[in-house]
Scaffold this motif. Structure first.
Motif, short mmCIF file in Angstrom:
data_model
loop_
_atom_site.label_atom_id
_atom_site.label_comp_id
_atom_site.label_asym_id
_atom_site.label_seq_id
_atom_site.Cartn_x
_atom_site.Cartn_y
_atom_site.Cartn_z
N VAL A 189 37.22 39.48 40.65
CA VAL A 189 37.02 40.91 40.89
C VAL A 189 38.29 41.53 41.51
N CYS A 190 38.88 40.81 42.46
CA CYS A 190 40.11 41.32 43.07
C CYS A 190 41.21 41.50 42.03
N GLN A 191 41.34 40.50 41.18
CA GLN A 191 42.35 40.58 40.13
C GLN A 191 42.07 41.75 39.20
N LEU A 192 40.80 41.92 38.93
CA LEU A 192 40.41 43.02 38.04
C LEU A 192 40.77 44.37 38.66
N LEU A 193 40.52 44.48 39.96
CA LEU A 193 40.83 45.75 40.62
C LEU A 193 42.33 46.01 40.64
#
Lengths: 303, 337
Positions: free
Chosen positions: B39-43
């Protein structure tokens, strides 16, 4: 980017399931050391909104529930497969144009059903049965609106696909398919469907194990096994399978297990070797076919 | 190859996994760590998802985790977050820099640290120092080290960091006469051994008694929540000696090939430089450059100039090369001093 698809059957399940804090995305994980998470509360808030808006939250929740249901040995590769399959199905990839033809739709439905069936190993019976149910619904809902129900043709097609993907030689599984297939126009009830799927998966595992057994017997130089040896192993297997047909289940398993124990198997192989008769080679195909025949003989035909 | 997963349908029954409570199962396999990171990477890459879609993004993320490429150029806190990440990092380090070992180059601790920082910019110097201490037995820290010595010491230090810290504490306790297990009641003389043996005390050898140390470590392995080396192998290492020092122990761990195998990130020491695909590629390059050079004849350097020294000397191309290049002088980045 207007509408990111969340065509997800188990989103319903997610809604039913109690909302656990652990399923919420990034912002609420407590022990995180990532700087991006510990940013100002305002940005966290907007990130949360963003994730919810584009469907990430729902998608991850559904994925996590699937992981928990199937309890895979390797959850990370499970997730990779899971999302890969989801990506293939979403209209964003390829399906965006005109509506796909009937044939393509049928293929897609088969693919989706197969995927559900493979999510959990058949030994995890509760999860497997659940997935069989979902797969059945996938295929059933597909038919023309007037005649809901799964026909024999789709069912047979699915069985064939499972066997083909299972990498078992065709001649090995063909007898099973003959036994558990339905006629093309027949309606297939869920009970028959479930039994068929289970039998098929169990046979594939059986064949894979038999293949491993053969590799042990195989002479690497000749790529064949000694016929006496192969036959001795097959006979022991047959003895174990047929041992106590009359007995009740647990006793039967125990007896079969003891007959297949290393000592009795070794004894049989030793006897075969001591006989010292001239022997011909046995190929892998022959061994697998004979082993599978022992299994298939135990399967009750549907008709 | 590091194989994280096989296809779900092919795995064996493992009742223990199925019996765990949900949260324990997820924690044991670090599922949430990776989901959170995804999720962090996606953000951080929002524009990617508008182009390829979320499912594709997650597919690629989880595939890269499986392949172990997810740790490349990531921050240290992530690299050390899970055992799989640590193993992936060790593997990446080995694969990226094994030519250093092939060339037979010796580097200093600082130079190895630079290599580590190429893969992980905020890699802490302290950890590299600790690994170097294992190789150099806590002595002469500016010495040169071979790639394989450093790699295996680094592996133990990095992968079992938390375990080694506990081991160091136990060692210090034993050295100062305390028994961390408090099994043995200290005698009146124990107070005198608070410090390391004085210079004059030649009768008392360096280090601690192996059997006592072994007992303490056995207890440690039982209750340690981080990964530790297989207890049976730790015991084996300690059963071979009477007394040993802390760095002697770490050195023995790093050289133990069973421990290396159990960890599963690196091949055996003998196969460390073995990479047929890359060798072939290099050989092709060398042959090509040799043809090129003989046609021009304006340089004294011979094909051996690339200086990769192979262990499997029996292979034909190598023989051809060494026959035609009697005085190969290896290409080196000369380490300063």
């Amino acid at each position: 980017m207007a509408a990111l698809p969340v065509p997800w059957p188990s989103v319903k399940m997610a809604a039913v399931e109690k909302r656990r804090p652990l399923v919420a995305p990034a912002a609420s994980f407590t022990d995180s050391t990532r700087p991006s998470v510990s940013r100002a509360v305002a940005s966290t808030k907007s990130e949360e909104d963003f994730l919810r808006q584009v469907g990430v939250t729902a998608m991850l929740r559904a994925a996590l529930l699937k992981v928990l249901e199937a309890r895979p040995e390797e959850p990370i590769s499970f997730l990779a497969h899971y999302f890969e399959n989801m990506g293939l199905r979403s209209p964003a990839n390829g399906g965006a144009g005109e509506p796909p033809g009937q044939l393509l739709l049928q293929q897609q439905r088969l693919g989706r059903a197969l995927w559900h069936l493979r999510l959990a190993h058949h030994s995890q019976r509760a999860a497997f049965n659940n997935n069989v149910g979902v797969a059945y619904e996938c295929l059933r809902a597909s038919g023309r609106k007037k005649k809901p129900g799964l026909d024999g043709r789709t069912y047979s097609e699915l069985l064939k696909r499972i066997c083909r993907d299972g990498e078992a030689p065709e001649e090995v599984v063909a007898p099973l398919l003959r036994k558990i297939q339905c006629r093309d126009h027949e309606a297939v009830p869920l009970g028959v469907f479930r039994a068929g799927m289970l039998t098929c998966f169990v046979l594939l595992e059986f064949v894979a194990r038999a293949g491993a057994l053969y590799r042990l017997l195989e002479d690497p130089a000749l790529a064949t096994a000694d016929r006496r040896m192969g036959q001795a192993v097959l006979d022991t297997l047959e003895g174990a399978l047929q041992a106590s047909d009359g007995a009740v289940a647990p006793a039967r398993y125990l007896e079969a297990g003891s007959r297949l124990g290393p000592d009795s198997l070794a004894l049989a192989m030793d006897r075969a070797l001591v006989a010292r008769r001239p022997s011909s080679p046995m190929t892998r195909e022959e061994f697998l076919e004979k082993a599978a025949a022992l299994f298939i003989a135990k399967v009750k035909p549907v008709r | 190859m590091l194989k994280l997963g096989s296809y779900p349908g092919q795995r064996m029954l493992s009742p223990e996994r199925l019996a765990l409570p949900d949260y324990d199962y997820l924690a044991q396999r670090h599922v949430l760590t990776y989901m959170e990171d995804a999720v962090c990477q996606l953000l951080e890459n929002k524009e990617d998802i508008s182009q390829y879609g979320i499912a594709r993004f997650f597919t690629e993320y989880f595939n890269s985790v499986c392949q172990g490429t997810h740790i490349l150029f990531r921050e240290f806190s992530f690299i050390q977050a899970t055992p799989h990440n640590r193993a992936s990092f060790l593997r990446a380090f080995w694969r990226c820099f094994r030519t250093v070992g092939k060339n037979g180059d010796l580097l200093t601790m600082k130079e190895y640290h630079c290599l580590l920082q190429l893969l992980c910019p905020d890699f802490p110097l302290e950890l590299t120092q600790k690994a170097a201490r294992i190789v150099l037995m806590d002595d002469a820290m500016d010495c040169l080290m071979s790639f394989s010595d450093f790699l295996f010491a680094f592996q133990i230090q990095f992968y079992y960091s938390e375990f080694l810290e506990s081991v160091a504490a136990i060692y210090q306790d034993l050295l100062s006469g305390k028994n961390p297990n408090t099994v043995i009641v200290p005698t009146s003389s124990s107070g005198q051994h608070r410090q390391r043996p004085a210079v004059g005390e030649a009768s008392l050898p360096e280090g601690v008694e192996a059997s006592l140390f072994s007992q303490c470590l056995e207890n440690l392995c039982d209750r340690h929540k981080y990964s530790c080396p297989p207890p049976a192998l730790v015991k084996e290492v300690l059963s071979n000696v009477q007394r040993l020092t802390f760095y002697g122990f770490l050195m023995a761990l790093s050289k133990h090939h069973g421990i290396n195998q159990a960890l599963g990130a690196l091949p055996d020491r003998g196969d460390l430089m073995h990479d047929p695909a890359m060798d072939e590629e290099l050989e092709r390059l060398v042959m090509r450059s040799r043809l090129h050079r003989t046609s021009r004849q304006h340089r004294a350097t011979e094909p051996g100039a690339f200086g990769f020294q192979r262990r499997d000397k029996l292979e034909a191309p190598e023989n051809m090369l060494s026959a035609s290049a009697p005085t190969p002088y290896p290409y080196r980045w000369e380490p300063r001093e």
